[in-house]
Design a protein around this motif. Structure first.
Motif, short mmCIF file in Angstrom:
data_model
loop_
_atom_site.label_atom_id
_atom_site.label_comp_id
_atom_site.label_asym_id
_atom_site.label_seq_id
_atom_site.Cartn_x
_atom_site.Cartn_y
_atom_site.Cartn_z
N LEU A 174 -6.21 4.97 2.36
CA LEU A 174 -5.92 3.59 2.02
C LEU A 174 -5.79 2.69 3.24
O LEU A 174 -5.95 1.46 3.13
N ARG A 199 -4.12 3.33 -6.48
CA ARG A 199 -3.14 2.26 -6.25
C ARG A 199 -3.04 1.34 -7.46
O ARG A 199 -1.96 0.84 -7.79
N GLN A 206 -7.30 -3.39 -3.69
CA GLN A 206 -6.66 -2.08 -3.67
C GLN A 206 -6.18 -1.67 -2.29
O GLN A 206 -5.26 -0.88 -2.15
N LEU A 207 -6.82 -2.21 -1.24
CA LEU A 207 -6.47 -1.82 0.12
C LEU A 207 -5.63 -2.86 0.85
O LEU A 207 -5.27 -2.64 2.01
N VAL A 222 0.84 -1.20 0.00
CA VAL A 222 0.00 0.00 0.00
C VAL A 222 0.88 1.26 0.00
O VAL A 222 1.80 1.37 0.81
N LEU A 266 -12.07 -3.00 -3.84
CA LEU A 266 -11.33 -2.52 -2.67
C LEU A 266 -10.55 -3.63 -1.96
O LEU A 266 -9.53 -3.36 -1.33
N PRO A 284 -9.16 5.17 -3.87
CA PRO A 284 -8.29 3.99 -3.78
C PRO A 284 -7.80 3.48 -5.12
O PRO A 284 -6.78 2.80 -5.19
#
Length: 351
Positions: free
Chosen positions: A335, A58, A260-261, A23, A257, A55
């Protein structure tokens, strides 16, 4: 070209300093001072006033294959949705100085924006620049153009405290849903979802769930199943949604997500396993939502959002971070789950 205001010689923008492993954090970005952009033929000079933190940045940094936008290499300025005031414009029928426009060149104080990439905003309906960065349009479009949400139905929204989810729960209620269920990662966010964001129940994931799976919690919250799913997360939460979808349920995919997180992810999506035979028997539909496929939604959402705000029927959860220098840290906070609702950088605020 007509210039309507005195302009600075140098301005600031945020660039990617290094590609992170996992991240992104604030140290992976740098705020650079650069000459004021000089617009060419067919371009506007825009002073950005707000830009959205999302987000999805990323995914661009990680250069995930199949991403529709170009990857961001070290030294590149970050892109994204911005709202700005036109300060210089060529002749013709395009936006004029003083008008507020939305465009994709964010993370900078000034931008040279192609005329065809700038959309003039209705400031009479929505005078607050941050309101034009609301992500409720995606939820509204998904409910009205794809899912066909009907009064009395049960709705599940994954990622219920984020920029989309914090409005999606309220929108579902306003469109007549009888029961609205969301997911989140903290008890504090769950309480906020039920108290302010329109949810009847909030399901917990991760350590906050104390060992209870999303599927078990969903079976308890919606024993008869769900009719409509708005999925912002993917992964195991989407699997649970598919397992508990009723006959004829409509599942609309808005985001990823879960990838992405996640620190151990490449920034893309998470694999999803589901019983395709059961999906056929229950006549489920699974559709990805893209705003470009529904260009009529923007005006419809702006009119509806403005009216709901004026009537007090909806609340717009937004965090405004002052100044471009604070943007990298604010992205890191987003994030890592610190914020709820929409997060924007306010370039009218302190530097």
């Amino acid at each position: 070209m007509t210039v309507e205001t005195r302009l600075p010689e140098t301005v600031r923008e945020v660039r990617l300093a290094a590609v992170p492993e996992g991240v992104p954090a604030a140290e992976h970005f740098a705020v650079a001072e650069v000459p004021l952009p000089v617009p060419g033929d067919g371009e506007l000079l825009v002073r950005n006033r707000r830009f959205l933190l999302h987000p999805g940045i990323r995914t661009l940094i990680a250069a995930v294959p199949g991403t529709p936008l170009p990857a961001i290499a070290p030294g590149g300025t970050l892109p994204g949705l911005a709202v700005g005031e036109v300060v210089a414009a060529a002749g013709g029928d395009g936006p004029r100085p003083g008008q507020l426009v939305a465009h994709p060149l964010s993370w900078r104080e000034y931008a040279a924006v192609p005329v065809d990439a700038a959309r003039v905003l209705d400031t009479a309906a929505l005078p607050d620049p941050s309101a034009h960065l609301s992500q409720g349009e995606a939820a509204y479009g998904a409910f009205t153009r794809v899912a066909g949400l009907r009064p009395g139905e049960t709705v599940l929204i994954t990622g219920g405290a984020g920029s989309v989810g914090s409005l999606a729960g309220q929108i579902a209620r306003l469109l007549g849903a009888a029961r609205v269920i969301g997911t989140t990662g903290s008890p504090e966010k769950a309480e906020l979802m039920v108290r302010r964001y329109g949810y009847h129940a909030a399901l917990l994931r991760g350590p906050a769930a104390a060992g209870r799976s999303i599927g078990d919690q969903l079976a308890e919250a919606a024993p008869d199943g769900v009719d409509v799913v708005l999925d912002n997360v993917g992964g195991e939460q989407l699997e649970a949604a598919l397992d508990h979808a009723r006959a004829g349920a409509r599942v609309v995919l808005l985001g990823a997500l879960s990838g992405q997180l996640a620190a151990d992810s490449d920034g893309g999506g998470r694999p999803v396993r589901f019983d395709s035979f059961a999906a056929v028997l229950r006549r489920l539909t699974l559709t990805g939502y893209q705003a470009t496929a529904h260009p009529d939604v923007t005006d419809a959402w702006t009119e509806r959002f403005a009216r709901w705000l004026a009537d007090g029927a909806i609340t717009f959860p937004v965090t405004e971070v002052p100044g471009i220098a604070a943007a990298p840290r604010a992205l890191q906070d987003l994030l890592t789950g610190r914020h709820t609702g929409t997060v924007v950088v306010d370039l009218d605020g302190a530097s």
